[in-house]
Design a protein around this motif. Sequence first.
Motif, mmCIF file in Angstrom:
data_model
loop_
_atom_site.group_PDB
_atom_site.id
_atom_site.type_symbol
_atom_site.label_atom_id
_atom_site.label_comp_id
_atom_site.label_asym_id
_atom_site.label_seq_id
_atom_site.Cartn_x
_atom_site.Cartn_y
_atom_site.Cartn_z
ATOM 1 N N TYR A 236 11.296 -0.334 15.098
ATOM 2 C CA TYR A 236 11.142 -1.165 13.908
ATOM 3 C C TYR A 236 11.735 -0.454 12.700
ATOM 4 N N GLY A 237 12.388 -1.237 11.831
ATOM 5 C CA GLY A 237 12.916 -0.646 10.599
ATOM 6 C C GLY A 237 13.796 -1.631 9.863
ATOM 7 N N SER A 238 14.694 -1.102 9.039
ATOM 8 C CA SER A 238 15.618 -1.942 8.281
ATOM 9 C C SER A 238 16.797 -1.094 7.833
ATOM 10 N N THR A 239 17.832 -1.764 7.346
ATOM 11 C CA THR A 239 19.029 -1.074 6.866
ATOM 12 C C THR A 239 18.686 -0.093 5.752
ATOM 13 N N GLU A 240 17.752 -0.472 4.900
ATOM 14 C CA GLU A 240 17.420 0.348 3.731
ATOM 15 C C GLU A 240 16.747 1.671 4.079
ATOM 16 N N GLY B 87 -6.959 -4.458 6.900
ATOM 17 C CA GLY B 87 -6.394 -5.723 6.462
ATOM 18 C C GLY B 87 -4.881 -5.683 6.391
ATOM 19 N N VAL B 88 -4.294 -6.839 6.097
ATOM 20 C CA VAL B 88 -2.840 -6.988 6.063
ATOM 21 C C VAL B 88 -2.304 -6.654 4.676
ATOM 22 N N GLY B 89 -1.258 -5.865 4.631
ATOM 23 C CA GLY B 89 -0.602 -5.511 3.374
ATOM 24 C C GLY B 89 0.878 -5.262 3.580
ATOM 25 N N GLU B 90 1.556 -4.892 2.510
ATOM 26 C CA GLU B 90 2.995 -4.641 2.582
ATOM 27 C C GLU B 90 3.261 -3.203 2.989
ATOM 28 N N LEU B 91 4.247 -3.020 3.857
ATOM 29 C CA LEU B 91 4.595 -1.693 4.348
ATOM 30 C C LEU B 91 5.539 -0.984 3.380
ATOM 31 N N VAL B 92 5.249 0.286 3.133
ATOM 32 C CA VAL B 92 6.074 1.144 2.279
ATOM 33 C C VAL B 92 6.443 2.390 3.080
ATOM 34 N N ILE B 93 7.701 2.807 2.992
ATOM 35 C CA ILE B 93 8.209 3.934 3.784
ATOM 36 C C ILE B 93 8.644 5.070 2.873
ATOM 37 N N THR C 254 10.961 8.697 -4.501
ATOM 38 C CA THR C 254 11.338 7.318 -4.208
ATOM 39 C C THR C 254 10.884 6.909 -2.813
ATOM 40 N N VAL C 255 10.245 5.738 -2.735
ATOM 41 C CA VAL C 255 9.858 5.149 -1.462
ATOM 42 C C VAL C 255 10.441 3.731 -1.412
ATOM 43 N N TYR C 256 10.429 3.147 -0.234
ATOM 44 C CA TYR C 256 11.023 1.814 -0.078
ATOM 45 C C TYR C 256 9.970 0.789 0.318
ATOM 46 N N ARG C 257 9.904 -0.301 -0.454
ATOM 47 C CA ARG C 257 9.018 -1.414 -0.120
ATOM 48 C C ARG C 257 9.730 -2.315 0.882
ATOM 49 N N MET C 258 9.164 -2.427 2.081
ATOM 50 C CA MET C 258 9.830 -3.148 3.163
ATOM 51 C C MET C 258 9.859 -4.660 2.962
ATOM 52 N N GLY C 259 8.854 -5.192 2.270
ATOM 53 C CA GLY C 259 8.747 -6.648 2.194
ATOM 54 C C GLY C 259 8.162 -7.236 3.459
ATOM 55 N N ASP C 260 7.691 -6.369 4.374
ATOM 56 C CA ASP C 260 7.080 -6.805 5.624
ATOM 57 C C ASP C 260 5.571 -6.621 5.555
ATOM 58 N N GLU D 267 -2.149 2.132 15.365
ATOM 59 C CA GLU D 267 -0.744 1.704 15.371
ATOM 60 C C GLU D 267 -0.552 0.571 14.360
ATOM 61 N N LEU D 268 0.648 0.473 13.847
ATOM 62 C CA LEU D 268 0.967 -0.633 12.960
ATOM 63 C C LEU D 268 1.308 -1.883 13.764
ATOM 64 N N GLU D 269 0.875 -3.033 13.262
ATOM 65 C CA GLU D 269 1.255 -4.322 13.824
ATOM 66 C C GLU D 269 1.987 -5.113 12.757
ATOM 67 N N TYR D 270 3.050 -5.778 13.152
ATOM 68 C CA TYR D 270 3.899 -6.545 12.232
ATOM 69 C C TYR D 270 3.424 -7.992 12.175
ATOM 70 N N TYR D 271 3.247 -8.499 10.949
ATOM 71 C CA TYR D 271 2.769 -9.872 10.772
ATOM 72 C C TYR D 271 3.782 -10.771 10.079
ATOM 73 N N GLY D 272 5.006 -10.298 9.937
ATOM 74 C CA GLY D 272 6.050 -11.134 9.350
ATOM 75 C C GLY D 272 6.471 -10.679 7.971
ATOM 76 N N ARG D 273 7.479 -11.339 7.458
ATOM 77 C CA ARG D 273 7.983 -11.055 6.121
ATOM 78 C C ARG D 273 7.035 -11.625 5.061
ATOM 79 N N LYS D 274 6.995 -10.985 3.906
ATOM 80 C CA LYS D 274 6.239 -11.562 2.791
ATOM 81 C C LYS D 274 6.761 -12.953 2.464
ATOM 82 N N ASP D 275 8.090 -13.113 2.578
ATOM 83 C CA ASP D 275 8.655 -14.422 2.272
ATOM 84 C C ASP D 275 8.530 -15.396 3.443
ATOM 85 N N PHE D 276 7.989 -14.956 4.612
ATOM 86 C CA PHE D 276 7.655 -15.865 5.701
ATOM 87 C C PHE D 276 6.176 -16.246 5.656
#
Length: 499
Positions: free
Chosen positions: A298-302, A346-352, A384-390, A399-408
């Motif tokens: 799991y990850g992103s270009t950023e 609870g569910v929140g936004e992931l920061v790396i 500097t950290v990166y807000r994933m928007g996930d 373990e982390l579980e993915y629940y979708g994009r904030k915009d989803f």
Amino acid sequence: MPRRMTDFLDEAVKTHPDKVAFTEEERSLTYKELQEEAYKIAMPIIKAGFRKKPVALYFDKSIYCISSMMAVAYSGNFYSVIDTEMPVERIDKIFDVLEPELVITDLKHFEKAKDFFCEEKIIVVEKLDASEISEKAIENSKAKVLETDVLYVLFTSGSTGIPKGVVTPHKAITNYVNSFVEAYKMDENCIIGVQIPFYYVMTALDIYGTIAVKAHAYLIPKSKFMFPAYLVQYLHDNKINLLSWVPSALCMIANTNAFSVADLSEIKTVIFGGEVMPIKQLKAWQKAVPGAKYINGYGSTEITDGCTYYIVDREFNDEDILPIGIPFSNSDVLVIDEEGNPITEGVGELVIRGDSVTYGYYKDPKKTAEVFIQNPLNNCYPETVYRMGDLVRFNKYGELEYYGRKDFQIKYMGRRIELGEIEANVSSIDGVAENCCVFDSVKKRIILFYSGSIDEKELLKVLKTKLPDYMQPRKVNYLSEMPHNQNGKIDRKFLASQI
């Protein structure tokens, strides 16, 4: 410890000069031959006299593209890989941002390259002469490259219609490579089957992972992915033992039951990422190739592709959420609520945070500042950290579980709904091959697109046993085949445009 990506290739040439590094339909190159080709391509860039400047690479998925990547790095500049199937209009938008000094291409694409770049600044690799190589000039150039210098700018889609260029330094990719090599237990015995196009971030493993461990990678022809049976036979014939693919490519084999074509027991590692891997198709792979290790990356270009991973170590029901796991070494994760406060439940936004976090967006400080932020847990010095928007949460295993994009995430019938949760339940239904949910914000309804053998009425009947009423799709569209973008992911933007 290698600090720049070219250090990995230099080391491979010292220890494995005659080992084949990459194979494509037309040819194979050893590590020594790859370096020589990179040197040959680097010379006209060095002679041009510029440093730390952008160079565009215009190739199909090919060894020439790999050697050109290394050439640009040796020259002290940075590259952007341009999709050869991309419309000229989009290339023009990228070039408006990037302003490349040169374009490197091959004879196959030379004429097309002239449509968007001046001929005098196009380098055609087949026309270069190895006799022009000056090892002294290469060494002088290489010595000036720092690990903090930029290696590449990778363009992704921008919500405004202007492509975003993610700026990635050498240190980010070397850190990431060292982390996944350790986590995935990669070594020189790996034989990698490359599915991903080279303008996509997941090729970090295919290209740089191969070089780092002195492995052998096959650039699988695009045509093979049109016929699952031929693809399976190709994997068998070449004794490929590691796959790092997007889930839709793996699902294509599972959905057509192409496993029966040939024995795939040589495969020891299957890594998937870029989108959610449906449990049902994962089980099909586990049944067909039980000796393999399955890994959800799991990850992103950023963040230079990956930040967490999960090695599948237990059974899951078809509607379960597959964890995205734990951070790679030298990386850390935070989960924050809507106010930016860290949470553990609870569910929140992931920061790396960590060395794999990239520099931000090319020539776009405003967009960079929105998601590359100061660590909310640190007010003592810049970090500097990166807000994933996930959206994620920790499960009972830590373990982390993915629940979708904030915009989803949508607000519907007074409730917050993750479209990804609906998709996971649809995926669990027999007869569903692929699916995607979008929200019609005008008519306020959830729309489901799917492909497979089950009819709409039966699908909705089964779905009512899995989801509450407020999560039920109000419209269902059957497609004979789901649309995919150039990266092999389901094309959500196209589907959203059809509602």
